[in-house]
Design an enzyme around this catalytic site. Structure first.
Site, mmCIF file in Angstrom:
data_model
loop_
_atom_site.group_PDB
_atom_site.id
_atom_site.type_symbol
_atom_site.label_atom_id
_atom_site.label_comp_id
_atom_site.label_asym_id
_atom_site.label_seq_id
_atom_site.Cartn_x
_atom_site.Cartn_y
_atom_site.Cartn_z
ATOM 1 N N LYS A 117 0.942 -1.469 -0.036
ATOM 2 C CA LYS A 117 0.131 0.014 -0.031
ATOM 3 C C LYS A 117 1.006 1.398 0.011
ATOM 4 O O LYS A 117 0.330 2.195 -0.259
ATOM 5 C CB LYS A 117 -1.092 0.018 1.269
ATOM 6 C CG LYS A 117 -2.041 -1.184 1.311
ATOM 7 C CD LYS A 117 -2.871 -1.301 -0.219
ATOM 8 C CE LYS A 117 -4.083 -0.627 -0.248
ATOM 9 N NZ LYS A 117 -4.750 -0.797 -1.151
ATOM 10 N N SER A 156 -2.630 -12.897 3.070
ATOM 11 C CA SER A 156 -3.174 -12.825 1.826
ATOM 12 C C SER A 156 -1.986 -13.051 0.794
ATOM 13 O O SER A 156 -2.136 -13.665 -0.346
ATOM 14 C CB SER A 156 -3.351 -11.297 1.600
ATOM 15 O OG SER A 156 -2.439 -10.556 1.367
HETATM 16 N N1 PMP Z 1 -3.331 -7.920 0.767
HETATM 17 C C1 PMP Z 1 -3.264 -7.119 1.797
HETATM 18 C C2 PMP Z 1 -2.731 -7.566 3.127
HETATM 19 C C3 PMP Z 1 -3.593 -5.859 1.732
HETATM 20 O O1 PMP Z 1 -3.671 -4.942 2.886
HETATM 21 C C4 PMP Z 1 -4.348 -5.316 0.695
HETATM 22 C C5 PMP Z 1 -4.919 -4.067 0.498
HETATM 23 N N2 PMP Z 1 -6.172 -3.853 1.398
HETATM 24 C C6 PMP Z 1 -4.667 -6.126 -0.451
HETATM 25 C C7 PMP Z 1 -3.940 -7.519 -0.360
HETATM 26 C C8 PMP Z 1 -5.141 -5.855 -1.845
HETATM 27 O O2 PMP Z 1 -4.771 -4.916 -2.404
HETATM 28 P P1 PMP Z 1 -5.568 -4.178 -3.168
HETATM 29 O O3 PMP Z 1 -6.225 -3.022 -2.183
HETATM 30 O O4 PMP Z 1 -4.822 -3.332 -4.292
HETATM 31 O O5 PMP Z 1 -6.792 -4.753 -4.137
#
Ligand code: PMP
Length: 344
Positions: free
Chosen positions: A50, A277
């Site tokens: 981010k 994630s």
């Molecule tokens: N994984 C994590 C740990 C995140 O914090 C985020 C962002 N919320 C994402 C994946 C997904 O990224 P995006 O917001 O670009 O879809």
């Protein structure tokens, strides 16, 4: 802050954000040697992908005169976005106010506070996550010196990935004579999958671009909030405005328990201390490789490190279920395609 001062501060931060190594992960799956590729975003300034979005949104806002020195940056977020805006906003000299549900972990609150940002805790009675968004908007409406980044709808979010993450992936692979067949990424705002997707499709219109969501909470496929899941950072309670499903390939579902097991395996076998994630993205990449063939070049991101998850199920023994893929994966090594020199 004058223009010169602000550009000096942006220039100071830029080398700390993005431009990450692309990892080539070697593993055995069902008796065969395989490889998958992942951007190691846990190495960025605050430990997550981010940072790219926060830096780009603020730089664009300065360029367009939508933020001024001294303005307060206000955002409703429970996770990495708050940490990135806290770090980068404070480094640019701004007060930062983060609105978040009051049940978020103490690590998250502590990390945001450690950068000198203020947290406004929002209870379930005040509306939780949606209440946080409402309160941040009311705060912005009540004053003339507030900048709302609006990550879920701000086009500069996906643009950050179209202009950095995507070009880095293409250049890093190309330097090794490799070309990607597919890119997958779990969807929070959708900025990563849409932005990287746009860049890679410009190079190769046939490339597969798959959004990923938790099997336990298929918000994107069903169009509304369903169930609960443990993959923090992806699948919020709505379909984000940035995500255009007509431009991408089918959504891949991954179980949260399998994602936890995979994140644990990446840490304990390869020293990659990544968040849940990242485990999810690895398993989604493997599913796509299963479809395209074992030699297919499938790329994803490791979106953050594991430090925010030390009080979660990531640190506990996770029960194995029969349909999980992680038990069939033996990680055997990794190498890194080096950072590109586009900023040098
Ligand atoms: N994984 C994590 C740990 C995140 O914090 C985020 C962002 N919320 C994402 C994946 C997904 O990224 P995006 O917001 O670009 O879809």
């Amino acid at each position: 802050m004058t223009d010169i001062a602000s550009s000096a501060r942006f220039a100071g931060l830029a080398p700390m954000v993005g431009n990450t190594p692309l990892l080539k992960i070697a593993f055995e799956f069902r008796g065969r040697q395989r490889f998958l590729y992942a951007k190691s975003e846990q190495l960025s300034l605050t430990g997550s992908i981010k940072d790219r979005m926060a830096l780009h949104i603020l730089r664009e806002a300065y360029r367009d005169g939508r933020i001024h020195p001294g303005d307060t940056i206000a955002e409703a977020t429970s996770g990495n976005t708050g940490i990135s805006f806290a770090a980068i906003g404070r480094a640019l000299g701004h007060p930062v106010r983060i609105f978040m549900p009051d049940w978020m972990s103490s690590e998250r609150q502590g990390l945001i506070r450690s950068y000198g940002a203020e947290i406004v805790l929002v209870s379930a009675e005040q509306g939780g996550f949606l209440g946080s968004i409402r309160l941040s908007e009311e705060f912005a409406a009540s004053r003339t010196d507030v900048f709302l980044p609006c990550q879920f709808s701000n086009a500069a979010n996906a643009e950050a990935h179209e202009t950095t993450t995507g070009p880095e992936i293409w250049a890093q692979l190309e330097s090794a004579g490799i070309y990607p067949d597919a890119f997958v990424a779990g969807v929070g705002t959708g900025g990563t999958v849409m932005g990287v997707g746009r860049c890679l499709r410009a190079h190769n219109p046939a490339i597969r671009i798959h959004p990923v969501e938790p099997a336990e909470s298929p918000t994107i496929s069903t169009g509304h909030k369903v169930g609960k899941h443990r993959i923090q950072g992806i699948s919020d309670e709505f379909i984000p405005a940035i995500l255009d499903l007509s431009l991408v390939d089918p959504v891949i579902a991954v179980s949260d328990g399998d994602s936890i097991l995979m994140a644990q395996k990446l840490a304990s076998s390869l020293g990659l201390a990544v968040g849940i994630s990242s485990g999810c993205n690895f398993l989604a990449a493997l599913q796509v490789q299963e479809e395209l063939g074992p030699e297919a070049v499938v790329v994803t991101v490791f979106a953050d490190d594991n430090k925010k998850y030390l009080s979660t199920d990531l640190m506990h023994v996770e029960p194995v279920r029969s349909m999980y893929l992680t038990p069939e994966i033996t990680l055997t090594g990794m190498s890194a395609l080096p950072r590109v020199c586009s900023f040098c």
